[in-house]
Scaffold this motif. Structure first.
Motif, PDB file in Angstrom:
ATOM      1  N   TRP A 142      50.484  48.667  33.798  1.00 48.32           N
ATOM      2  CA  TRP A 142      49.213  49.252  34.245  1.00 48.32           C
ATOM      3  C   TRP A 142      48.306  48.135  34.757  1.00 48.32           C
ATOM      4  CZ3 TRP A 142      46.785  54.120  34.389  1.00 48.32           C
ATOM      5  CH2 TRP A 142      45.410  54.078  34.595  1.00 48.32           C
ATOM      6  N   ASN A 143      48.165  47.067  33.970  1.00 44.81           N
ATOM      7  CA  ASN A 143      47.288  45.945  34.347  1.00 44.81           C
ATOM      8  C   ASN A 143      47.742  45.298  35.642  1.00 44.81           C
ATOM      9  OD1 ASN A 143      47.156  46.489  31.483  1.00 44.81           O
ATOM     10  ND2 ASN A 143      45.826  44.718  31.315  1.00 44.81           N
ATOM     11  N   TYR A 144      49.041  45.134  35.814  1.00 43.96           N
ATOM     12  CA  TYR A 144      49.554  44.496  37.022  1.00 43.96           C
ATOM     13  C   TYR A 144      49.230  45.342  38.255  1.00 43.96           C
ATOM     14  CZ  TYR A 144      52.171  41.837  33.520  1.00 43.96           C
ATOM     15  OH  TYR A 144      52.531  41.062  32.435  1.00 43.96           O
ATOM     16  N   ALA A 145      49.350  46.661  38.125  1.00 45.47           N
ATOM     17  CA  ALA A 145      49.014  47.555  39.237  1.00 45.47           C
ATOM     18  C   ALA A 145      47.516  47.488  39.531  1.00 45.47           C
ATOM     19  CB  ALA A 145      49.431  48.986  38.916  1.00 45.47           C
ATOM     20  N   LEU A 146      46.700  47.454  38.493  1.00 45.09           N
ATOM     21  CA  LEU A 146      45.259  47.365  38.676  1.00 45.09           C
ATOM     22  C   LEU A 146      44.881  46.054  39.365  1.00 45.09           C
ATOM     23  CD1 LEU A 146      42.896  49.243  38.024  1.00 45.09           C
ATOM     24  CD2 LEU A 146      42.557  47.945  35.921  1.00 45.09           C
ATOM     25  N   ASN A 147      45.540  44.965  38.977  1.00 43.89           N
ATOM     26  CA  ASN A 147      45.310  43.675  39.638  1.00 43.89           C
ATOM     27  C   ASN A 147      45.662  43.755  41.120  1.00 43.89           C
ATOM     28  OD1 ASN A 147      44.592  42.625  37.166  1.00 43.89           O
ATOM     29  ND2 ASN A 147      46.501  41.546  36.839  1.00 43.89           N
ATOM     30  N   ALA A 148      46.753  44.432  41.426  1.00 45.45           N
ATOM     31  CA  ALA A 148      47.173  44.567  42.823  1.00 45.45           C
ATOM     32  C   ALA A 148      46.145  45.353  43.631  1.00 45.45           C
ATOM     33  CB  ALA A 148      48.542  45.253  42.902  1.00 45.45           C
ATOM     34  N   LEU A 149      45.636  46.447  43.071  1.00 46.95           N
ATOM     35  CA  LEU A 149      44.629  47.247  43.769  1.00 46.95           C
ATOM     36  C   LEU A 149      43.349  46.443  44.000  1.00 46.95           C
ATOM     37  CD1 LEU A 149      45.067  50.668  41.930  1.00 46.95           C
ATOM     38  CD2 LEU A 149      45.785  50.083  44.257  1.00 46.95           C
ATOM     39  N   GLU A 150      42.938  45.710  42.980  1.00 42.99           N
ATOM     40  CA  GLU A 150      41.722  44.903  43.115  1.00 42.99           C
ATOM     41  C   GLU A 150      41.899  43.813  44.171  1.00 42.99           C
ATOM     42  OE1 GLU A 150      38.563  42.234  40.508  1.00 42.99           O
ATOM     43  OE2 GLU A 150      40.328  43.053  39.506  1.00 42.99           O
TER      44      GLU A 150
END
Length: 184
Positions: A142-150
């Motif tokens: 989840w965190n890795y995907a959120l980092n990618a979106l940001e």
């Protein structure tokens, strides 16, 4: 002076993301993918492989992730690339070599291409630690995907600013770097 921050809201219909997954330790990486997909879906990304918004690329293990991530970034077709893998310490120095080279390679892919390449390779001492980070206690996917979106959002803001007329008035030595524009 301007302030730039990536956002997690807004129109994501134009975002294109690749997820590179190491097949080795797939018990762990399958869980990371689930967390990653959950985050992307909740933020409006169509995660279906046949949709074209997210591409899934499987590689043998974490060592091979960086090379493929770099090749994908060089295509200019992605706003962000998420690298998922798991390297679990054993009784030989193999762990040190694989985890070190995976980290260096992912960082180099991002630096060399200007595309955000997210390091989502777990480097842990035990399988228990890996499973805790991939879903038992929390899912770092989840965190890795959120980092990618940001990062995708932030890079789009920077790209839009670097093409504005005021960017041409920067003092010498502060010129902007031309980043690849992603078209879908």
């Amino acid at each position: 002076m301007a302030v730039f921050e990536g956002t997690f809201a807004g129109d994501v219909s134009n975002l294109k993301i690749a997820i590179v997954i190491g097949r080795f330790n797939d018990l762990v990486t399958d869980k990371l993918i689930s967390g990653c997909q959950d985050c992307l879906k909740r933020h409006g990304i169509n995660i279906e492989p046949n949709n074209g918004q997210v591409d899934y690329v499987w590689v043998p293990g974490s060592y091979e992730i960086a090379m493929v991530a770099r090749q994908l970034a060089l295509t200019g077709g992605y706003n962000a690339i998420i690298c998922l893998g798991a390297v679990i310490r054993g009784q030989t120095p193999h762990f040190d070599y694989v985890s070190s080279e995976a980290a260096k390679g992912v960082a180099a892919a991002s630096f060399q291409t200007g595309v955000p390449v997210i390091f989502g390779v777990l480097t842990v001492d035990t399988m228990q630690q890996a499973l805790e980070r991939a879903g038992i206690k929390s899912n770092l996917g989840w965190n890795y995907a959120l980092n990618a979106l940001e990062m995708a959002s932030l890079m789009q803001q920077i790209q839009n600013t670097s093409s504005s007329p005021s960017a041409a008035n920067l003092p010498p030595g502060n010129e902007t770097i031309a980043l690849p524009k992603v078209t879908t």
